[in-house]
Design an enzyme around this catalytic site. Structure first.
Site, PDB file in Angstrom:
ATOM      1  N   HIS A  90      -8.329  -3.999  -4.518  1.00 39.34           N
ATOM      2  CA  HIS A  90      -7.488  -5.102  -4.974  1.00 39.34           C
ATOM      3  C   HIS A  90      -6.090  -5.068  -4.380  1.00 39.34           C
ATOM      4  CE1 HIS A  90     -10.247  -6.714  -8.091  1.00 39.34           C
ATOM      5  NE2 HIS A  90     -10.694  -5.470  -8.103  1.00 39.34           N
TER       6      HIS A  90
ATOM      7  N   ASP B  35       1.561  -7.920  -0.613  1.00 39.64           N
ATOM      8  CA  ASP B  35       0.776  -8.094  -1.829  1.00 39.64           C
ATOM      9  C   ASP B  35      -0.690  -8.285  -1.469  1.00 39.64           C
ATOM     10  OD1 ASP B  35       0.297  -8.304  -4.527  1.00 39.64           O
ATOM     11  OD2 ASP B  35       1.834  -9.834  -4.857  1.00 39.64           O
TER      12      ASP B  35
END
Length: 741
Positions: free
Chosen positions: A172, A379
């Site tokens: 993730h 990110d």
């Protein structure tokens, strides 16, 4: 949907934390289900299949009675199984290696990464505890879906215990470039851990590309069609951008509590323009850089002073980690400085909220904000960008998005900025605040459609569908693996045979590849194996190699084996010292034409070198930078094709080599010399590792044993072995079997 319902077996989700936290209270234990994130993304799957979630429950207790109570409650109400992890080890694992090493390194903040052996050992120990727990409950038809960077060693740990289980892994966070990843002292161990999975998921194509690049540079594994072969098993890496529950956010404006809060906020902001940023307090989010850009905006565009405010929501995170505590102080100081510099009675430039907000309070912020300023420095995905767009049901609002957020690959219609370029952010803010409503809607429409098509449910189903596909295709590779009954059948056939022919390649088959050709001299174990095989009167042993005949003579000439060199151009009977040239139809004048071409590519490719085998010329690029070597090899192949048109020459690409040789020469033609002998052999074994050995496999009679060594690719061979050490193990087993007859 139908495919999900047809799948057999349980879906076992494995994550560092359970989707429910257990808290000790005066009245016993309280259970708090998680909202948002992975828990929400996978909630829909519970209705479609049997599902079990394994992870840490948020507390640790050594009391067996308490453990039993918590486990029973979690199983009954949440389909969850807790792991009670040792506190000190867990702290070193989580706050240590996971968040002081992997998190900053994978986000390109190498200056914050720590490399402590004790933290690495704790990381490995916790992963091992997860593997032990899974071993207690895993069933052959289970599908395991392991989540995120805290458990990167777990896939291989499970694979070694349960090779039949289907395993998926999803990262993730970003996977960094190979130049960054190779800084990690335990880089190979992390890659090996991940390769235990059948399917590895990433948020973006770039992360998957970086992963494959690291496999190539650090482990020599080349990908083909987004997969690599590990121990005869395909491992696929693919892109699955995490979605959101679009309907939940699109209908937020209908909630009475949300409507009430929106009215309050409008009254407080006095109809000024609002720019919103929402982040967890983390150095990867670019919070300080964003505030500096907003300050620069107020200076560059003074007309916007008192007309716009930045609402900055920072969710507390890892407050006991020194770097995060320092960041909090810097943010506090910057907010005070900017507000002190620009603030006026009735106008505060930055509204700073340091807390977590529930959905009913977060959605109103999305609804009143004219601009979402989402500019993380790095990110993995960033769902705030998607949530903002989905909440704006009327299609208005402007998203300013960092190009280094994973979501930028999906949301290209946003105003994409470099988060380090302050002037670019200033320009984007001005454009966003003045953008006509129709342009806002035109930009947002395709992004909203994309979000609706690939929502959180679609993300999970897409991953599981690909995982199911990997489960189905795995037997295609495994059915060729020379193990178990097939291994025993080969040994029995060898034991019973009276006339045996062994056709053995050398490099990559009997010995692993080395950096330079001259370093591949056989060790004593290999020499002993060949000598013992050749000494059996029932055996005819032929080493068919691409090596030059002089080298073969010096290395293997005294072992009693027949030798074929230069891919079949020369051969030597075992009882002779003379080498015979198969043909000189091509002559040797061609080398004068071809050699300068190869030398140019040696000069253009650091690490490459040229080998003259007498009857062939070989351009080696094993020591070159992998991607450059592959590119140069393709260029060289194309160049050489133009030189050899209408000549009796052939250009061939092998394992990190490009070779030019007479076209009438190949290993298959050399093998026929022994295949045609009378009486015929009643056991034939051919073993090789690359494209040149396919010529040998192609001439074998029916009933022969053809074995491909290394990565399972398209081959005429009926069986495969992982590597040279397995070939040696097979030859040793054959000797042992024969000794029992």
């Amino acid at each position: 949907m139908e495919e999900v319902e047809k799948r057999a077996g349980r879906l076992v989700i494995v994550s560092n934390r359970l989707p429910v936290s257990v808290e000790r209270t005066e009245d016993g234990f309280a259970y708090h289900p998680s909202v948002g994130g992975l828990a929400t993304s996978l909630a829909a799957l519970r209705e479609q299949q049997e599902m079990l979630w394994i992870g840490w429950p948020g507390l640790t207790t050594d009391d067996p009675a308490e453990q039993a109570e918590i486990e029973e409650r979690l199983r009954q109400e949440f389909n969850a199984l807790p792991l009670f992890l040792p506190p000190e080890t867990f702290e070193l694992f989580y706050l240590g290696f996971s968040n002081r090493t992997i998190w900053p390194l994978f986000h390109y903040f190498t200056q914050y990464a720590h490399y402590e052996v004790k933290e690495w050992e704790a990381y490995r120990e916790i992963n091992e505890l997860f593997a032990q727990k899974l071993s207690e409950i895993v069933q052959p038809d289970d599908r395991l879906w392991i989540q995120d960077y805290q458990l990167m060693l777990l896939p291989m740990m499970v694979r070694r215990r349960h090779p039949e289980v289907t395993i998926g892994f999803f990262l993730h966070i970003p996977f960094p470039s190979s130049e960054i990843f190779r800084i990690l002292p335990w880089r190979e161990a992390v890659l090996e851990g991940l390769l235990g999975a059948d399917l590895i998921g990433f948020h973006s194509f770039n992360y998957a590309r970086h992963f494959f690049s690291s496999l190539l540079r650090l482990m020599g594994l080349e990908q083909e069609y987004s997969q690599v072969i590990v121990d005869g098993r395909p491992v696929r890496a693919d892109t699955f951008p995490l979605g959101i529950d679009v309907e939940r956010f699109r209908s937020a404006h209908e909630y009475p509590a949300v409507q009430h809060r929106v009215a309050e906020l409008h009254q407080q902001t006095q109809e000024r323009k609002i720019v919103l940023s929402v982040d967890r307090l983390d150095f990867t989010k670019g919070i300080l850089e964003r505030m500096k850009a907003f300050e620069a905006f107020l200076l560059a565009k003074p007309e916007w002073q008192e007309q716009v405010s930045l609402i900055t929501l920072c969710v507390p995170s890892r407050t006991d980690v020194p770097e995060y505590a320092s960041l909090k102080r810097q943010v506090d100081e910057m907010v005070g400085r900017i507000n002190g510099r620009f603030g006026r009675p009735g106008w505060v430039p930055i509204w700073y909220l340091y807390r977590s907000l529930p959905f009913e309070e977060l959605a109103p912020l999305y609804l009143i904000s004219d601009v979402a300023l989402v500019t993380p420095l790095r990110d993995g995905m960033n769902l705030v960008a998607k949530e903002y767009l989905a909440t704006r049901a009327d299609g208005t609002g402007v998203l300013v998005l960092s190009e280094t957020a994973g979501s930028a690959e999906e949301l290209g219609e946003a105003l994409i900025v470099n988060p380090h370029d302050r002037e670019e952010i200033v320009a984007a803010l001005n454009r966003a605040l003045t953008m006509p409503v129709e342009e806002q809607k035109t930009r947002n429409r395709p992004m909203l459609e994309r979000l609706k098509r690939y929502d959180t449910r679609r993300w999970a189903e897409d991953f599981l569908s690909q995982l199911e596909r990997m489960r189905r295709i795995r037997p295609r590779y495994q059915q060729k693996s020379l193990e178990g009954e097939r291994w025993e059948a080969l040994l029995e056939a060898y034991r019973q045979a009276e006339r045996r022919l062994l056709l053995l390649d050398y490099d990559g088959t009997l010995l692993g590849f080395v950096s330079r050709a001259e370093l591949a001299e056989p060790d004593e174990e290999l020499r002993s194996l060949l000598r013992r095989l050749a000494s059996d009167s029932r055996n005819t042993v032929v080493v068919i190699s691409g090596r030059d005949h002089v080298t073969l003579q010096s290395w293997l000439g005294d072992l009693g084996v027949h030798l074929v060199g230069e891919h079949g151009a020369r051969f030597r009977w075992k009882d002779s010292t003379e080498w015979e040239l198969v043909s000189d139809a091509a002559g040797d004048e061609w080398q004068e034409q071809i050699r300068p071409v190869l030398e140019v590519y040696v000069d253009r490719t650091p690490g490459a070198h040229l080998e003259d085998k007498g009857t062939s010329l070989v351009w080696h690029y094993r020591m070159a930078e992998p991607e450059l070597g592959s590119i140069r090899a393709m260029e060289l192949m194309n160049t050489l094709e133009g030189y050899i048109v209408n000549t009796p020459l052939h250009v061939m690409q092998g394992n990190k080599v490009v070779e030019v040789k007479p076209s009438e020469v190949n290993k298959g033609r050399a093998a026929r010399r022994w295949l045609r002998t009378e009486p015929h052999h009643n056991f034939i074994l051919a073993i090789g590792d690359d494209v040149t050995d396919e010529d040998t496999f192609s001439v074998l009679p029916e009933g022969s044993w053809a074995v491909k060594v290394g990565a399972a690719t398209q081959s005429r061979a009926g069986y495969d072995l992982p590597g040279p050490e397995d070939v040696r193990r097979l030859l040793a087993a054959m000797l042992e079997t024969a000794s029992k007859t």
